[in-house]
Design a protein around this motif. Structure first.
Motif, PDB file in Angstrom:
ATOM      1  N   LEU A  70     -12.582  -9.347 -10.072  1.00 30.29           N
ATOM      2  CA  LEU A  70     -12.533  -9.121  -8.439  1.00 30.29           C
ATOM      3  C   LEU A  70     -11.475 -10.211  -7.666  1.00 30.29           C
ATOM      4  O   LEU A  70     -11.158  -9.877  -6.816  1.00 30.29           O
TER       5      LEU A  70
ATOM      6  N   TRP B  95      -8.469  -9.947  -8.676  1.00 30.92           N
ATOM      7  CA  TRP B  95      -7.428  -9.102  -8.257  1.00 30.92           C
ATOM      8  C   TRP B  95      -7.498  -8.511  -6.908  1.00 30.92           C
ATOM      9  O   TRP B  95      -6.392  -8.238  -6.177  1.00 30.92           O
ATOM     10  N   TYR B  96      -8.598  -8.065  -6.594  1.00 33.88           N
ATOM     11  CA  TYR B  96      -8.910  -7.353  -5.254  1.00 33.88           C
ATOM     12  C   TYR B  96      -8.967  -8.395  -4.059  1.00 33.88           C
ATOM     13  O   TYR B  96      -8.432  -8.249  -3.201  1.00 33.88           O
ATOM     14  N   PHE B  97     -10.073  -9.158  -4.127  1.00 27.87           N
ATOM     15  CA  PHE B  97     -10.625 -10.182  -3.185  1.00 27.87           C
ATOM     16  C   PHE B  97      -9.723 -11.499  -2.893  1.00 27.87           C
ATOM     17  O   PHE B  97      -9.888 -11.931  -1.951  1.00 27.87           O
ATOM     18  N   LYS B  98      -8.944 -11.593  -3.994  1.00 33.05           N
ATOM     19  CA  LYS B  98      -8.247 -13.084  -3.883  1.00 33.05           C
ATOM     20  C   LYS B  98      -8.947 -14.283  -3.721  1.00 33.05           C
ATOM     21  O   LYS B  98     -10.105 -14.313  -3.663  1.00 33.05           O
TER      22      LYS B  98
ATOM     23  N   GLU C 263      -9.205 -16.580  -1.249  1.00 26.45           N
ATOM     24  CA  GLU C 263      -9.976 -17.026  -0.279  1.00 26.45           C
ATOM     25  C   GLU C 263     -11.425 -16.563  -0.258  1.00 26.45           C
ATOM     26  O   GLU C 263     -12.288 -17.537  -0.261  1.00 26.45           O
ATOM     27  N   ARG C 264     -11.830 -15.161  -0.601  1.00 25.09           N
ATOM     28  CA  ARG C 264     -13.066 -14.645  -0.546  1.00 25.09           C
ATOM     29  C   ARG C 264     -13.647 -15.297  -1.701  1.00 25.09           C
ATOM     30  O   ARG C 264     -15.185 -15.754  -1.643  1.00 25.09           O
TER      31      ARG C 264
ATOM     32  N   TYR D  57      -2.885 -13.411 -12.514  1.00 28.94           N
ATOM     33  CA  TYR D  57      -2.907 -12.229 -13.063  1.00 28.94           C
ATOM     34  C   TYR D  57      -2.318 -11.966 -14.359  1.00 28.94           C
ATOM     35  O   TYR D  57      -0.842 -12.620 -14.610  1.00 28.94           O
TER      36      TYR D  57
ATOM     37  N   HIS E 241      -9.177   2.031 -10.441  1.00 31.26           N
ATOM     38  CA  HIS E 241      -8.535   1.816  -9.119  1.00 31.26           C
ATOM     39  C   HIS E 241      -7.207   1.219  -8.528  1.00 31.26           C
ATOM     40  O   HIS E 241      -7.078   0.832  -7.788  1.00 31.26           O
ATOM     41  N   ILE E 242      -6.983   0.799  -9.860  1.00 29.40           N
ATOM     42  CA  ILE E 242      -5.718   0.237  -9.698  1.00 29.40           C
ATOM     43  C   ILE E 242      -4.377   0.967 -10.253  1.00 29.40           C
ATOM     44  O   ILE E 242      -4.461   1.533 -11.279  1.00 29.40           O
TER      45      ILE E 242
ATOM     46  N   HIS F  92      -1.533   0.199 -11.515  1.00 25.54           N
ATOM     47  CA  HIS F  92      -0.614  -0.252 -12.420  1.00 25.54           C
ATOM     48  C   HIS F  92      -1.070  -0.098 -13.722  1.00 25.54           C
ATOM     49  O   HIS F  92      -2.164   0.088 -14.081  1.00 25.54           O
TER      50      HIS F  92
END
Lengths: 239, 625
Positions: free
Chosen positions: B256, B258-261, B263-264, B284, B482-483, B485
């Protein structure tokens, strides 16, 4: 040359833009292609289907728009969550969605900052998207149109470093696969625009006629199907 | 390996010395569920439940159906049940939940444990934190809100004969443990993380509840299960340390990020680890754009052949399906010739049936995915779409499929979920690309939902995935649906992920009483198949109980069915013997009475082995029409 500008926040052109947005939303509510699993990304979609026009759609995962901490409950992030919100909550969500777009996205056409005037579906549509809608569970969308002139060839989208999750930017062009750009918070993307047509004379006249017809068309459609159309940022205007 | 330490044992009170530490007048009976009885002034108060009916008051701390049935025994017809206010309505009318559950079980992403009561239990006195409850003979119980193991959990505090005793249900077990880890799955609103992504989502609440309880300085804690806790401060500290270690470990390799970074995930981490804690996240791995022959359409990947034909991986909804239609209409792809489904979540599978019909193409999947696609109602897994696919061509693990200028190799790939496959895609002009569904992101592993069944075993789960990724040709890329890349891990990065995962096994092993940590993370180690089925009145059917013995020793498991009115079986009890790490099943015939009342009914099963006794553990739904 007709000066329909991308900056839609002020001036007499603003009303024309709102009417355009209304029409766009009618379409997008039925067609916006956003994938499921909305929680993973922010979604911004830009259609470049007509030269001189950039239709912008942003999809909000609604529970994330709530300020403060909410109590865990069943279906907090699921399909019934929006359906069971009261009007006051939805009004707050729409207001926060509008503020969110201003805080998280910045748009620039060439050297000119533009602020899209996003329009939102009314509460009934937010609660229960119409059949055929592909807006994911727990989500609703806003739409705006940016018009650009012949000299404006690049739309720069800046994605705030405070966005808290990634952005899936999807760009649709005629007869092409969607171009997908995955941005981290803090990144920006320069979108090359198709050349805008020379606006003037006949085109200006057609636009004027269309602008006059749109309210009539909108009223007719609202009568036909309440609940599909727009709620502007001020929720008291809702139909 | 460890023994279950008596925490789930069928043990009687006699001879257990710890009980002597309870004040006189409190009777404690240890069993699969502990029972406490206090008799004063001609009144009998029972905590949790007990075998003797007719108690005047029965206090329960939370809602699981083994507990509520235990309470019902003690309450009999006249006893007054005291329960958390937040569940009083549910207990009044649980059939409303089960009727709705028939539909709600599909596309389900809340991930709450389903072992809920089936029969109503009238709550005479709902209580909440801060309340004081009058017991017999002038006793007073204070109520503390102690969520964690469950959302609604409360603790009753009693001061008697100079001792403060806490009755805390499943909040904490002796030795600083909890019954399992999957029960903590929940949304983390403070970090804007939903229940599906909320691994240990209530561990933060657990820590706060434990701190609240510790501040009360109880002399003794009487849990619902297992031994009395005679060193509350020590066991509470131990449990907090353990869950913090597990959560820090989980975050350190989490997809997560990757998605939420940061801060979260830092916000989520600090709820458990402490407000100033440093939260370690993995940076990453190398990632680049997708090649031109692979198009990203929502959660669908479209592979394009040299002749213009297309092969689809996943089709999860109307959005990707609309994109495929548009691509066909625009001549960007000439036809769709096949669909490979990586896994069974609805954002990858919901539109497969429609796409396959429209495009007239076959659907492929590995066996573990295929049956869920064909019989979705037979399974209860996160996000299962009700849209059954008529026919799925099963590809064996390692089976090759030649298509146009591609060579595909199907893999069973139990990463993000157990029912998951992957497709190795090779073409002569590109480095091999392994389409791994949702199992990895450039920041780690997709292990955020325990109900996905991420078994922590060397021969399956993520360990099998690690092995398969290591065996790929050098330089191979991975693709997540979902990505947009290609990405790949260095061997050192893969070593780190695997090392952390191995460490987590030991941490979970220490956290829970089971003899294998997979019981603590796999809610469905014993599950009925089909989970839901429709039978008409007068009809017959069958129900299979599938059990996975996660233990490293053979087990004999005795099963007893509990059937609703109108449903009978010729065999309500059976014994299943399973070798270590093996799974097996037993089949029960069902018959529906001609006059059976229509509606959704729930069948449950007790599971008893030499060291556990689990009442009404597994469940199945039968809709009588």
């Amino acid at each position: 040359m007709l000066s329909i500008r991308g900056d839609t926040t002020t001036g007499p052109i603003n009303s024309v833009m709102r009417r355009w947005s209304l029409v766009i939303l009618i379409l997008f509510a039925l067609a916006i292609p956003v994938s499921a699993h909305p929680a993973l990304y922010h979604y911004l979609e830009i259609d470049l289907l007509e030269p001189g026009e950039a239709s912008v759609y942003v999809t909000f995962h609604a529970p994330e728009l709530i300020e403060g901490v909410v109590t865990p409950e069943d279906d907090l992030y699921g399909r019934e969550w929006l359906a069971t919100r009261d009007d006051a909550t939805l009004a707050g969500l729409v207001e926060n969605a509008d503020r969110f777009t201003g805080e998280v996205f910045a748009f620039r056409l060439a050297e000119r900052e533009v602020t899209p005037d996003f329009a939102f579906p009314d509460f009934a549509t937010i609660r229960r998207p119409p059949p055929g809608s592909v807006v994911p569970d727990g989500c609703f969308s806003g739409a705006a149109m940016l018009l650009y002139t012949r000299g404006e060839t690049v739309l720069t989208i800046a994605f705030s470093s405070a966005a808290q999750k990634r952005l899936m930017l999807i760009i649709n062009r005629p007869a092409a696969f969607p171009e997908v750009v995955d941005l981290e918070p803090g990144e920006r993307y320069a979108l090359v625009l198709p050349e805008a047509p020379i606006r003037g004379g006949v085109v200006r006249g057609l636009v004027a006629v269309l602008a006059g017809l749109i309210p009539i068309l909108a009223v007719a459609l609202i009568g036909w199907r309440r609940g599909l159309f727009l709620r502007k940022k001020n929720p008291t205007l809702a139909g | 390996m460890k023994s279950i330490s008596g925490l789930f044992l069928v043990m009687l009170a006699s001879g257990a010395p710890l009980h002597a530490q309870l004040p006189a007048g409190i009777q404690f009976e240890k069993g699969p569920l502990n029972s406490v009885t206090i008799e004063r002034a001609g009144q009998r108060l029972v905590i949790y439940g007990g075998r003797d009916p007719g108690a005047d008051q029965v206090l329960i701390t939370h809602v699981r159906r083994d507990l509520t049935e235990f309470a019902r025994l003690a309450a009999g017809n006249s006893g007054k049940v005291i329960a958390p206010v937040s569940v009083a309505d549910f207990l009044d009318y649980p059939s409303a939940h089960w009727t709705a559950w028939w539909e709600k079980r599909f596309d389900y992403y809340d991930q709450q444990v389903t072992r809920l009561p089936i029969s109503p239990l009238a709550v005479a006195h709902p209580v909440a934190g801060g309340d004081t409850l009058a017991g017999p003979g002038g006793l007073e119980f204070r109520v503390l809100e102690t969520p964690g193991y469950t959302r609604e959990g409360i603790t009753y505090l009693l001061e008697l004969e100079g001792k403060k005793i806490a009755f805390s249900g499943d909040l904490i077990l002796a030795g600083g443990r909890v019954p399992d880890l999957y029960s903590f799955q929940d949304a983390i609103p403070e970090a804007k993380i939903g229940g599906y992504h909320g691994y240990g989502g209530r561990l933060g609440q657990l820590v706060r509840s434990l701190e609240t309880l510790a501040a009360e300085k109880p002399d003794l804690i009487v849990p619902l299960r297992g031994d009395l806790i005679t060193d509350p401060q020590g066991d509470i500290a131990e449990l907090i340390t353990r869950v913090r270690a597990i959560y820090a470990n989980y975050l350190s390799t989490n997809a997560l990020n990757w998605y939420f970074k940061e801060e979260r995930l830092t916000a989520a981490g600090r709820l458990v680890l402490g407000p100033e804690a440093e939260v370690e996240l993995m940076d990453y791995s190398e990632h680049v754009d997708l090649p031109d022959w692979c198009k990203h359409l929502g959660t669908t990947k479209l592979l394009l052949a040299d002749d213009g034909a297309g092969f689809v991986l996943d089709c999860g909804g109307p959005g990707p399906l609309a994109d495929l239609r548009k691509a066909l209409a625009a001549g960007l792809v000439t036809r769709i010739e096949g669909i490979f489904v990586t896994h069974t979540h609805n954002d990858h599978s919901a539109a497969v049936v429609e796409a396959a019909k429209e495009f007239g193409c076959p659907v492929y999947a590995v066996a573990e995915v295929a049956d869920v696609l064909e019989n979705p109602g037979a399974w209860f897994l996160p996000g299962t779409s009700a849209n059954a696919v008529e026919k799925v061509t099963v590809l064996a693990d390692g089976e090759k499929l030649l298509w146009k200028n591609y060579e595909f190799t199907a893999h069973f790939f139990p990463g993000q979920m157990y029912n998951h496959g992957a497709l190795l895609v090779e073409r002569s002009d590109h480095t091999p690309v392994f389409f791994i569904g949702d199992s990895f992101s450039p920041s780690g592993i997709d292990d955020y939902c325990l109900m996905n069944r991420n078994l922590m075993r060397e021969d399956t789960g993520f360990f099998l995935c690690f092995k398969k990724v290591r065996r790929l040709p050098e330089g191979s890329w991975l693709v997540n649906q979902h990505i947009p890349h290609l990405f790949r891990f260095t061997p050192a990065r893969l070593d780190l992920i695997e090392q952390r995962y191995r460490e987590r096994i030991e941490l979970i092993n220490a956290l829970t009483p089971w003899d294998d940590p997979n019981y603590a993370i796999d809610e469905r180690w014993a599950a009925f198949y089909p989970y839901g089925q429709t039978l008409g009145s007068g009809a017959t059917g069958k129900l299979e109980l599938r059990v996975w013995n996660h233990s490293v020793r053979d087990r004999e498991i005795r099963v007893k069915l509990h059937l609703p009115p109108g449903v009978t079986t010729a065999r309500s009890e059976a014994v299943l013997t399973l070798s270590a790490h093996r799974h097996g099943s037993m089949i029960f015939p069902l018959a529906i009475a001609n006059d059976a009342e229509p509606g959704v009914k729930v069948i449950t099963a007790d599971l008893v082995s030499d060291d556990f006794d689990l009442k009404q553990w597994a469940e199945a739904l039968v809709k009588i029409e």
